[in-house]
Design a protein around this motif. Structure first.
Motif: not given
Length: 293
Positions: A275-293
């Motif tokens: 039930g949580k959203f996992y979003i991939a993004s390139k932030e400051n040159g690094a691969n990140k995954i953020a979790v939102f709910e």
């Protein structure tokens, strides 16, 4: 053709300033703001941008695609790499840069922006001869994977448009894609393909549900779909423009809810887990995954 060039470079974050990242500036007034509950680095073999993300509830694994036609399977915490392959571009049907990832029927797949896709099966016990044959279409991972099938989707409405999102729905037994607007077609559309023959089933431009408060003279055209997740009877569409997730009801072909998020500059892949959203993004040159709910 500025829009088309943006498509080819979006995953590298070169046009971050071209997008309005404020959810409140989108067409929909009554958005539900999500809370970020976590963000972490994803450790891959190199720093190639993540462009596809999917989660399989049955195997408890994530699937990641990168721009350079790589696929990683990772554990449910995105901490350990379970499998890895890197595909060639030009075997049978031309692939371009990968923009999406998808689990399907025990196989792992990736798609390029030209709607060409390919699936691979894990085959760790294949013979040396079979591994040598796999070398034709795999630069890395040919010892452990074999090609399952490869094809290209053919659309009518979206013939001149690229895609950055793709997923399989077990509920509908169909694959879904969403296009991105360009200079030729300023709107975007959703299409589905039957898993029985991979042929086009439906193709439509979503509309806004009557329950949503829509700003005067605004519509969905300037949302820019970079990721999606098929979850039950709904499709969730990630838009980098306005940092939004649009909930699409396929029965009515309408957006029935809009979520907003903040803190990411280059959102381009979406998966749903627990039930949580996992979003991939390139932030400051690094691969990140953020979790939102």
């Amino acid at each position: 053709m500025k829009r088309i060039f943006m498509i080819l470079t979006i995953a590298m974050g070169l046009f971050a300033n071209e997008f309005d990242l404020d959810p409140k500036n989108g067409a929909i007034e009554n958005i539900t703001m999500l809370k970020q509950t976590g963000i972490f680095d994803v450790k891959l073999n190199d720093n190639t941008p993540i462009t596809g993300l999917d989660y399989d509830e049955e195997s408890k694994k994530f699937l990641i695609a990168t721009l350079k036609l790589e696929l990683y399977t990772m554990d449910e915490n995105l901490k350990g790499i379970n499998g890895y392959l890197k595909s060639t571009k030009d075997w049978i049907i031309q692939m371009e840069d990968a923009v999406s990832a998808c689990f399907y029927n025990g196989s792992i797949g990736m798609m390029s922006y030209n709607k060409t896709y390919q699936f691979f099966k894990h085959a760790p016990k294949q013979s040396e001869d079979e591994a040598n044959k796999a070398w034709r279409y795999l630069l890395k991972g040919y010892e452990d994977y074999t090609l399952d099938f490869k094809d290209r989707y053919y659309t009518i409405r979206a013939k001149q448009q690229y895609i950055l999102s793709w997923d399989y729905s077990k509920f509908y037994k169909e694959f879904f894609i969403a296009t991105v607007p360009d200079d030729i077609k300023p709107s975007w559309s959703v299409a589905s393909f039957s898993d029985s023959d991979n042929m086009l089933s439906t193709e439509f431009i979503p509309s806004l549900d009557e329950t949503l408060a829509v700003k005067k003279d605004r519509n969905l055209d300037d949302y820019y779909i970079t990721g999606m997740d098929a979850s039950g009877e709904f499709i969730y569409l990630l838009s980098k423009q306005y940092s939004s997730i649009l909930k699409l009801d396929l029965r009515t072909r309408k957006i029935i809810k809009a979520y907003g998020f903040s803190g990411l500059n280059d959102a381009h892949a979406l998966a749903i887990k627990d039930g949580k959203f996992y979003i991939a993004s390139k932030e400051n040159g690094a691969n990140k995954i953020a979790v939102f709910e």
